[in-house]
Design an enzyme around this catalytic site. Structure first.
Site, PDB file in Angstrom:
ATOM      1  N   ASP A  31       0.857  -1.119  -0.114  1.00  0.00           N
ATOM      2  CA  ASP A  31       0.016   0.057   0.011  1.00  0.00           C
ATOM      3  C   ASP A  31       0.803   1.280  -0.082  1.00  0.00           C
ATOM      4  OD1 ASP A  31      -2.056  -1.759   0.457  1.00  0.00           O
ATOM      5  OD2 ASP A  31      -2.025  -1.356   2.499  1.00  0.00           O
ATOM      6  N   GLU A 244     -11.497   0.000  -3.238  1.00  0.00           N
ATOM      7  CA  GLU A 244     -10.549   0.687  -2.116  1.00  0.00           C
ATOM      8  C   GLU A 244      -9.283   1.313  -2.672  1.00  0.00           C
ATOM      9  OE1 GLU A 244      -9.403  -2.942   0.186  1.00  0.00           O
ATOM     10  OE2 GLU A 244      -8.317  -3.717  -1.380  1.00  0.00           O
TER      11      GLU A 244
HETATM   12  O1  FUB Z   1      -3.339  -3.556   3.375  1.00  0.00           O
HETATM   13  C1  FUB Z   1      -4.571  -3.713   3.998  1.00  0.00           C
HETATM   14  C2  FUB Z   1      -5.558  -3.395   3.117  1.00  0.00           C
HETATM   15  O2  FUB Z   1      -5.278  -4.263   1.645  1.00  0.00           O
HETATM   16  C3  FUB Z   1      -5.711  -2.049   2.375  1.00  0.00           C
HETATM   17  O3  FUB Z   1      -5.972  -1.043   3.418  1.00  0.00           O
HETATM   18  C4  FUB Z   1      -6.187  -2.263   1.130  1.00  0.00           C
HETATM   19  O4  FUB Z   1      -6.269  -1.249   0.318  1.00  0.00           O
HETATM   20  C5  FUB Z   1      -5.765  -3.764   0.489  1.00  0.00           C
HETATM   21  O5  FUB Z   1      -4.455  -3.230   0.046  1.00  0.00           O
END
Ligand code: FUB
Length: 345
Positions: A31, A244
């Site tokens: 991320d 997301e």
């Molecule tokens: O790293 C945890 C979660 O996985 C993140 O918040 C999402 O965007 C995904 O990458």
């Protein structure tokens, strides 16, 4: 990339064909939110660990506990891991799951924005302040009032205003906030409260920040993504709708809203004329990587544009043990972006 295809991967061949190699190999990182501060690249990633939690569609196995800041003088230079910048034990309101963070600078102070689950099991977004881009950061005693869900990304507009984009569906809980309140009424399932396929997709959220960057200055609003006919993308359009990992930047006067489509594993972009949108779907920036999640940032370094992203190639496909990478992206004359294939053709 679906996990059932991982057992068929020849990782030696895949790594040889990959368009980039992991930036960090002493720990697992994911991320990546990249910024240039004071002429240097700083990356704010998640710090992946194997805490032994069961795999599920809520992402319980993403049980991260702290953040490390990574720096580089340029995209080709050695990477420095500056160690722990903030630990969950030092955040009074947070219990667990320190997921994707971001950071920004204002008036010589550095602000780390991060999601975590509070003791009631609800994701909130917090802020921690430091005197240096690498921390250490001291957390505010409470989460941002009115914050919820995950994946904060803070964009500073040309007029000096700061906006936070955030949200993530399934384990990120965005679907539980459809009425404006957290819906705790059913057993926790990633699929409860998701709109029907023919309903408008859930949207990322945007809120302007207060001048001290510690609170929302307004009620969060929807970041609407439109299709080629000017209609909001539908929930069933899983190859294009937001899941997301929101990230916004500006190029040639256009705002680029970029995001992950989650269960279809693409990084996509949509363009608009205001930080609030609406944004019109433009295409894909990155095809699926090894590992279930895909998450990125876009940063301009010395006049070129780079995609910072992650995959699970270093861990040979362990989906919650990821590694950050970087590759150049090219904007065409018409503003479209050339799609990257992470392992070549
Ligand atoms: O790293 C945890 C979660 O996985 C993140 O918040 C999402 O965007 C995904 O990458």
């Amino acid at each position: 990339m679906p996990e059932d295809s991982i057992e068929h991967i020849d990782f030696k061949e895949l790594n040889e064909k990959a368009i980039s190699q992991p930036l960090v190999t002493n720990i697992y990182t994911a991320d990546p939110s990249a910024h240039v501060f004071e002429g240097k690249i700083y990356i704010y990633p998640s710090h992946d660990i194997d805490a032994g939690d069961a795999f599920d569609d809520l992402g319980s196995h993403f049980a991260m506990e702290d953040y490390h800041v990574i720096s580089m003088d340029s995209v080709d230079s050695p990477v420095v891991d500056h160690g722990v910048a903030l630990h969950v034990d030092d955040v009074p309101w947070a219990e667990k799951q320190m997921w994707a963070p971001d950071a920004h600078e204002k008036d010589g102070k550095y602000y780390l924005f991060f999601p975590a689950k509070a003791y009631d099991g609800i994701f909130r977004i917090g802020v921690a302040i430091g005197d240096s881009p690498v921390g250490p950061f001291k957390a505010q005693p409470e989460a941002i009032k009115g914050s919820f869900s995950i994946d904060p990304a803070v964009y500073k507009d040309d007029d000096g205003e700061y906006y936070m984009y955030f949200g993530g569906i399934w384990g990120g809980q965005l679907q539980r906030w459809r009425t404006g309140e957290f819906n705790a009424g059913q057993p926790e399932s990633p699929f409860a409260f998701i709109p029907e396929d023919d309903e408008p997709a859930l949207c990322a959220k945007i809120a302007k920040l207060t001048p001290d960057l510690l609170e929302f200055a307004e009620e969060p609003k929807d970041v609407v993504i439109l299709d080629e006919n000017g209609e909001a993308l539908l929930a069933g359009d899983t190859d294009r709708r937001f899941f997301e990992a929101a990230w916004v930047y500006k190029h040639n006067g256009k705002y680029y809203f970029t995001y992950s489509t989650g269960d279809s594993h693409f990084i996509c972009y949509a363009t608009g004329d205001s930080p609030y949108g609406p944004f019109t779907y433009g295409g894909r920036i990155l095809e699926p990587v090894v590992g279930w999640t895909t998450h990125h940032s876009v940063c301009q370094v010395e006049g070129k544009w780079y995609l910072f992203y992650h995959d699970s190639s270093l861990s040979k496909g362990v989906t919650h043990l990821r590694s950050i990478k970087v590759a150049e992206i090219i904007h065409n004359e018409d503003g479209s972006i050339q799609t990257l294939k992470p392992y070549g053709d």
